[in-house]
Design a protein around this motif. Structure first.
Motif, PDB file in Angstrom:
ATOM      1  N   GLN A   4       0.824  -1.202   0.000  1.00 25.00           N
ATOM      2  CA  GLN A   4       0.000   0.000   0.000  1.00 25.00           C
ATOM      3  C   GLN A   4       0.864   1.261   0.000  1.00 25.00           C
ATOM      4  O   GLN A   4       0.581   2.220  -0.718  1.00 25.00           O
ATOM      5  N   GLN A   5       1.948   1.241   0.767  1.00 25.74           N
ATOM      6  CA  GLN A   5       2.844   2.397   0.786  1.00 25.74           C
ATOM      7  C   GLN A   5       3.433   2.657  -0.588  1.00 25.74           C
ATOM      8  O   GLN A   5       3.520   3.809  -1.035  1.00 25.74           O
ATOM      9  N   ILE A   6       3.847   1.590  -1.222  1.00 24.04           N
ATOM     10  CA  ILE A   6       4.422   1.739  -2.559  1.00 24.04           C
ATOM     11  C   ILE A   6       3.402   2.317  -3.519  1.00 24.04           C
ATOM     12  O   ILE A   6       3.680   3.246  -4.281  1.00 24.04           O
ATOM     13  N   ALA A  56       2.814   6.036  -2.827  1.00 21.62           N
ATOM     14  CA  ALA A  56       3.960   6.848  -3.251  1.00 21.62           C
ATOM     15  C   ALA A  56       3.982   6.960  -4.768  1.00 21.62           C
ATOM     16  O   ALA A  56       4.194   8.043  -5.324  1.00 21.62           O
ATOM     17  N   ALA A  57       3.748   5.842  -5.422  1.00 22.56           N
ATOM     18  CA  ALA A  57       3.724   5.847  -6.884  1.00 22.56           C
ATOM     19  C   ALA A  57       2.637   6.786  -7.387  1.00 22.56           C
ATOM     20  O   ALA A  57       2.854   7.561  -8.329  1.00 22.56           O
ATOM     21  N   ALA A  58       1.486   6.747  -6.747  1.00 19.72           N
ATOM     22  CA  ALA A  58       0.380   7.610  -7.165  1.00 19.72           C
ATOM     23  C   ALA A  58       0.792   9.080  -7.081  1.00 19.72           C
ATOM     24  O   ALA A  58       0.567   9.853  -8.021  1.00 19.72           O
ATOM     25  N   ARG A  59       1.394   9.455  -5.971  1.00 22.24           N
ATOM     26  CA  ARG A  59       1.819  10.857  -5.816  1.00 22.24           C
ATOM     27  C   ARG A  59       2.824  11.260  -6.892  1.00 22.24           C
ATOM     28  O   ARG A  59       2.723  12.329  -7.489  1.00 22.24           O
ATOM     29  N   LEU A  60       3.803  10.393  -7.118  1.00 27.64           N
ATOM     30  CA  LEU A  60       4.854  10.747  -8.071  1.00 27.64           C
ATOM     31  C   LEU A  60       4.343  10.755  -9.509  1.00 27.64           C
ATOM     32  O   LEU A  60       4.670  11.645 -10.288  1.00 27.64           O
ATOM     33  N   SER A 103       8.327   6.048  -0.627  1.00 27.96           N
ATOM     34  CA  SER A 103       7.295   5.238   0.027  1.00 27.96           C
ATOM     35  C   SER A 103       7.631   4.927   1.478  1.00 27.96           C
ATOM     36  O   SER A 103       6.739   4.754   2.307  1.00 27.96           O
ATOM     37  N   GLY A 104       8.929   4.816   1.774  1.00 28.15           N
ATOM     38  CA  GLY A 104       9.311   4.371   3.099  1.00 28.15           C
ATOM     39  C   GLY A 104       9.188   2.871   3.271  1.00 28.15           C
ATOM     40  O   GLY A 104       9.478   2.331   4.341  1.00 28.15           O
ATOM     41  N   LEU A 163      11.866   3.768 -10.350  1.00 34.47           N
ATOM     42  CA  LEU A 163      11.531   2.819  -9.296  1.00 34.47           C
ATOM     43  C   LEU A 163      12.237   3.174  -7.990  1.00 34.47           C
ATOM     44  O   LEU A 163      11.655   3.063  -6.894  1.00 34.47           O
ATOM     45  N   ASN A 164      13.470   3.605  -8.084  1.00 31.22           N
ATOM     46  CA  ASN A 164      14.213   4.012  -6.889  1.00 31.22           C
ATOM     47  C   ASN A 164      13.491   5.146  -6.159  1.00 31.22           C
ATOM     48  O   ASN A 164      13.372   5.148  -4.940  1.00 31.22           O
TER      49      ASN A 164
END
Lengths: 185, 185
Positions: A6-8, A11-15, A33-34, A26-27
DNA sequence: GTCTATACGGTGATAGAC
DNA sequence: GTCTATCACCGTATAGAC
């Protein structure tokens, strides 16, 4: 769903929303994401495309929820759309014009190049259209039109760093919807 | 303008339109352009960002021309918009849904990340808005609305691989414009 | 004006240890 | 489940010859 996954995804959504699919590495996603670095290919064994596809669908679910909440502000569909638009405009300003969700970016960038991402985006937009269509007594063309108008206005708002385009669109849309809904009766 | 430079610009426009700014490499542009490989940094000493910015402006000039031609099909602004929309829909099908010009992609991808590209895109959209505004006796908000609607509809058409969204938008837009133009009198 | 060679960092992805 | 090392490749950009 697992926490790291879920964190990933978020984070992906924001970026993706801010800078787009291809501009996001990906990095960068892992850093933002943490989540544990080793978990990326564990939860997304098919790599970046899978992250994009799942992000599109997850984000569309979120957006559909917000659309329903926004439209619930009034019983009159036309006024409801206007209120949703005004709320969206405010959200855009608060987000400093990194707006519209990742879907717009994913959709534009994948439309011709990636079959899989494109399919996910199509389905994702379908979810959002459904949220409108409910309010319009099942009038799908009208729902799609409203969706298109808002997406276009959000795009211009991003470019101009001003939510005016969305506010104006909300105003025009109220008239359009009122007209179309009355025609049906 | 020099031939090689023009070739590069047009190749960049095609590629940006299809797959976006970040997904397009400089090598790809040179390959596609047919221009001499050594001429890229000669004509665009500031690199990729310059290519993006000049592509945005050049393409917007082209689009503004097409908008004017399309709108000239009828003296009635409302009907003119509908005809322009229908023409656009056909063009989208012919282009196999790699549509809308490079500007949409450049604008979305640069909105938050690149100051310079963003400025160019803003100016570019201004050129297109002007082409509409002329037909609407200087009604800039209406011009911007029509522009937003078409961009949004084109985005959905790309995603759905169907020009229906644009055709429908053209229909709705005719009503909107008619209403708004009558209000002024 | 154009070419080639090259620098240097970053990309997505995989293998294998733990 | 997670980490690290490593892969081959591609990105943009520059230097210097012609």
């Amino acid at each position: 769903m697992n926490l790291a996954k879920q964190q990933i995804l978020e984070a992906a959504a924001r970026l993706f929303e801010k800078q787009g699919y291809h501009a996001t590495g990906l990095n960068e996603i892992i850093r933002e994401s943490g989540a544990p670095k080793g978990s990326l290919y564990y939860y997304f064994p098919e790599g970046k495309e899978q992250i994009g596809a799942e992000t599109a669908l997850w984000s569309a679910g979120q957006m559909a929820g917000r659309i329903r909440t926004g439209l619930a502000q009034s019983d009159d569909p036309a006024e409801a759309v206007r209120l949703l638009g005004l709320g969206t405009a405010e959200a855009i300003e608060n987000a400093k014009f990194s707006a519209g969700g990742p879907l717009m970016m994913l959709a534009a960038e994948s439309a011709v190049s990636s079959e899989r991402l494109n399919a996910a985006c199509r389905e994702a937009y379908g979810l959002m259209q459904a949220a409108f269509s409910e309010k319009f007594s099942g009038n799908e063309p009208l729902a799609r039109f409203v969706l298109a108008v808002l997406e276009g206005a959000i795009l211009l708002s991003r470019v101009n760093h001003s939510a005016d385009a969305v506010r104006q669109a909300a105003q025009y849309l109220e008239t359009c919807v009122k007209l179309e809904m009355n025609k049906e009766k």
